[in-house]
Design an enzyme around this catalytic site. Structure first.
Site, short mmCIF file in Angstrom:
data_model
loop_
_atom_site.label_atom_id
_atom_site.label_comp_id
_atom_site.label_asym_id
_atom_site.label_seq_id
_atom_site.Cartn_x
_atom_site.Cartn_y
_atom_site.Cartn_z
N CYS A 161 -0.62 4.35 2.18
CA CYS A 161 -0.73 4.27 3.65
C CYS A 161 -0.28 2.90 4.11
O CYS A 161 0.92 2.60 4.00
CB CYS A 161 -2.11 4.68 4.15
SG CYS A 161 -3.53 3.95 3.30
N SER A 162 -1.20 2.05 4.59
CA SER A 162 -0.75 0.76 5.11
C SER A 162 -1.87 -0.29 5.02
O SER A 162 -1.98 -1.16 5.87
CB SER A 162 -0.30 0.90 6.56
OG SER A 162 -1.32 1.50 7.33
N CYS A 163 -2.70 -0.21 3.97
CA CYS A 163 -3.84 -1.12 3.83
C CYS A 163 -3.37 -2.57 3.78
O CYS A 163 -2.41 -2.90 3.10
CB CYS A 163 -4.62 -0.78 2.56
SG CYS A 163 -5.27 0.89 2.60
N CYS B 262 0.89 -1.16 0.00
CA CYS B 262 0.00 0.00 0.00
C CYS B 262 0.92 1.21 0.00
O CYS B 262 1.47 1.56 1.05
CB CYS B 262 -0.90 -0.01 1.23
SG CYS B 262 -1.85 1.53 1.39
#
Lengths: 185, 225
Positions: free
Chosen positions: A93-95, A90
């Site tokens: 962000c940090s999905c 991702c």
């Protein structure tokens, strides 16, 4: 510490319950983690009908195993083969698929992984000790929406007689993100 | 303009450092930060797109300097004040001045399992017909920018702006983050997985057959030849 201060104010205002925080933390520290994903992968290796259904509609299939929830509302499973190696990132962000893999590892959230995985996935794989043959293409999935991807790693050779529980032990978290391969027995 | 969080393809970040599977959190306060954030989400004052945008609009020097959960805490504090849940005075003093009218929405311990299990699906009933089918050639917007709000939230990364790719699949109709992050409603659109050859995105692709796939909303795309 800022979080302690926020927790104090919010508790005093009646907006959060410290016991609920403990419950959330216990969920992600002890109950939800990559063994859920390993269960799905081992089942896909063992059961051809399950594998077909998983590749067709992963959300429905993993929900039936009880692995539905926050950050796993829309699941897609992608399968590694000799021709294609899948890897998930991702960049924005940090999905990450929480119900199947838990909270993402530190490196998944790092600037280095987010910046490099899309431009030089093979050099990133080298950081994990993985070298792919020239005949294998890399397909990097950048999780830019609410769809979450689970990589189904290739089943290692020499595992023909193994049952689902034994196969689960070969499925690492990194192999389901695509930065690793399943372990050899 | 791009923001600091939009780092796909950036040079200079060094090695990726693997870590053991057992390492979930890296400091005692990290799980607390996660839990406070999730608990505040249930107060219903914002959505996931608002909270992503709150982290993304931190000053670039703060975004770069803060650790992961420091960004979460900074974004959360900003949202709590903006939505009037807390006052700047309360944040500064570290204590509440009275209870909140939102207290009845507080997530209780026995509600946690249900809330986490229900999640927050992003799909919505279709309002717009899909313009593309699997295999169609498409081109992304020239600029990775929000069409409604200057400098607003978008999920088109700069590295994939103005690039030609092909539709892999339709995921369904999903909330448009560019609108939802700014209180402009869900405005659901067809969402597609779109594959781009690495050679379309990078000057020096690692391998001629490598690809990057992104999930992109219909308004980010136009037909390509």
């Amino acid at each position: 510490m800022r979080v302690r201060a926020l927790e104090t104010i919010l508790t005093e205002k009646g907006l959060i319950d410290p016991a609920a925080l403990d419950e959330i933390i216990d969920t992600y520290e002890n109950r939800i983690g990559p063994r859920n994903g390993a269960h799905v992968v081992a089942r896909a290796w063992s059961d051809p009908a399950f594998r077909t259904a998983l590749l067709e509609d992963a959300t429905a299939v993993v929900s039936e195993l009880g692995y539905y929830g926050r950050q796993g509302e829309h699941m897609v499973a992608v399968e590694n083969t000799d021709a294609v190696h899948n890897m998930v990132v991702c960049t924005l962000c940090s999905c990450y698929p929480w119900p199947l893999l838990g909270i993402p590892p530190g490196w998944y959230k790092s600037d280095a992984y987010r910046a490099r995985a899309v431009r030089e996935p093979r050099k990133v794989l080298a950081d994990f000790g993985v070298t792919l043959p020239e005949t294998t293409a890399v397909r990097v999935w950048d999780s830019t929406a609410e769809v979450r991807y689970l990589v189904i790693p290739q089943r290692p050779a020499g595992t023909e007689g193994m049952d689902e529980a034994a196969l689960m032990d070969l499925v690492t978290r990194d192999s389901m993100i695509g930065t690793g391969l399943a372990l050899n027995p | 303009m791009t923001r600091v969080h939009d780092m796909g393809g950036r040079f200079g970040d060094g090695a990726v450092v693997p870590e053991p599977e057992t390492e979930v959190f890296h400091a005692d306060w990290h799980p607390r930060a996660l839990a406070v954030t999730l608990a505040c989400g249930s107060l219903g004052q914002w959505n996931i797109d608002t909270s992503r945008h709150a982290r993304e609009r931190l000053a670039p020097k703060d975004y770069a300097a803060f650790s992961y959960y420091e960004k979460w805490m900074a974004g959360l504090a900003d949202m709590l004040v903006e939505k009037g849940v807390l006052t700047p005075e309360e944040l500064a003093s570290g204590h509440a001045m009275g209870t909140s009218p939102l207290a009845e929405r507080k997530m209780t311990a026995d509600a946690v399992a249900g809330v986490l299990a229900r999640g927050g699906p992003a799909d919505r009933p279709a309002q717009i017909a899909p313009s593309f089918a699997a295999g169609d050639a498409v081109r992304t917007r020239r600029h990775a920018e929000n069409a409604f709000v200057d400098g607003g939230h978008t999920r088109l990364p700069a590295y994939a702006a103005g690039a030609q790719g092909r539709i892999v699949r339709l995921h369904g109709h999903h909330v448009l983050p560019d609108a939802a992050a700014h209180g402009l409603g869900d405005r659901p659109e067809p969402l597609y997985a779109v594959a781009f050859p690495a050679s379309e995105l990078w000057a020096r692709p690692e391998h001629p057959r490598d690809e990057v796939v992104l999930d992109l909303w219909q308004s980010y795309l136009e037909p390509a030849r």
